[in-house]
Scaffold this active site. Structure first.
Site, short mmCIF file in Angstrom:
data_model
loop_
_atom_site.label_atom_id
_atom_site.label_comp_id
_atom_site.label_asym_id
_atom_site.label_seq_id
_atom_site.Cartn_x
_atom_site.Cartn_y
_atom_site.Cartn_z
N ARG A 145 -100.70 -58.34 -83.57
CA ARG A 145 -101.43 -59.12 -84.58
C ARG A 145 -102.76 -59.55 -83.97
O ARG A 145 -102.84 -59.79 -82.77
CB ARG A 145 -100.65 -60.37 -84.99
CG ARG A 145 -99.33 -60.08 -85.67
CD ARG A 145 -98.56 -61.36 -85.93
NE ARG A 145 -98.21 -62.01 -84.68
CZ ARG A 145 -97.43 -63.09 -84.57
NH1 ARG A 145 -96.94 -63.65 -85.65
NH2 ARG A 145 -97.15 -63.60 -83.39
N ARG A 170 -102.66 -63.83 -86.50
CA ARG A 170 -101.96 -64.95 -85.84
C ARG A 170 -103.04 -65.93 -85.41
O ARG A 170 -103.96 -65.56 -84.68
CB ARG A 170 -101.17 -64.44 -84.64
CG ARG A 170 -100.64 -65.51 -83.70
CD ARG A 170 -99.51 -66.29 -84.38
NE ARG A 170 -98.76 -67.09 -83.46
CZ ARG A 170 -99.14 -68.27 -82.99
NH1 ARG A 170 -100.30 -68.79 -83.33
NH2 ARG A 170 -98.36 -68.94 -82.17
N GLU A 215 -91.28 -72.56 -86.49
CA GLU A 215 -90.67 -71.34 -87.03
C GLU A 215 -90.07 -71.66 -88.39
O GLU A 215 -89.70 -72.81 -88.66
CB GLU A 215 -89.59 -70.82 -86.07
CG GLU A 215 -90.11 -70.44 -84.71
CD GLU A 215 -91.10 -69.29 -84.73
OE1 GLU A 215 -90.96 -68.38 -85.58
OE2 GLU A 215 -92.02 -69.30 -83.89
#
Length: 191
Positions: free
Chosen positions: A113, A72, A80
């Site tokens: 992540r 990330r 999104e």
């Protein structure tokens, strides 16, 4: 005379030892740049090959040991996939598929992540996303943790893209991903 030199010697030894055992003088200000510098020294760097582009700020890579890793991008937030400009943001990273990248890890997010800075041939992908109008500079986190020179570059890139109405900034009122996620969560609780 002996008594004076003995007292002088005791004072000298006391002063020297006192300096050795006294508390160190520490600046009351732990500046942002000092804490960021410590964080950057502790950052882990490795090479990997991009195996998947999840969205405009997330990748999957395979490191030099053959391990799959989810990444990330730190300090940016892309739309999104279900949001306006989400697909375009993801497509903007498609050119790095199969390429060798350098990954600098700053930590992990709540989804486990790695929070990272990813570079291809020395070029920061997060900065590129901002320059092309495919992401927001995530200033609420960046103010606290991002290196000052990177912070300035990211902020300037976003401002330039916004000013020139590039990418997501073409929309009159582009909705930030964090606002979109919050609105989506509120809609879920209403149903």
């Amino acid at each position: 005379m002996m008594k004076i030199s003995h007292n002088l010697g005791v004072l000298l030894v006391t002063a020297l030892l006192g300096g050795c055992f006294s508390a160190p003088v520490v600046s009351q200000q732990n500046t942002r740049s000092e804490s960021v510098a410590v964080q950057q020294k502790q950052a882990k760097v490795y090479s990997a090959t991009v195996s998947r582009v999840s969205d405009g700020d997330s990748l999957q890579v395979i490191d030099q040991h053959g391990r799959k890793r989810k990444l990330r991008f730190a300090y940016i937030d892309a739309p999104e996939l279900q949001q306006a400009h989400g697909e375009a943001s993801r497509k903007a990273l498609q050119d790095v598929l199969g390429k060798q990248v350098e990954v600098t890890v700053f930590g992990r997010d709540r989804y486990r992540r790695e929070l990272v800075k990813v570079s291809v041939a020395g070029h920061d992908l997060s900065l590129r996303q901002l320059q092309q109008g495919h992401a927001w500079h995530y200033q609420s986190y960046a103010k606290r943790d991002q290196a000052a020179d990177d912070y300035a570059a990211y902020a300037a890139a976003q401002q330039q893209a916004k000013q020139n109405r590039i990418g997501l900034w073409r929309a009159r009122e582009a909705q930030a991903p964090w606002a979109f996620r919050q609105q989506s969560r509120q809609g879920e609780t209403v149903n």
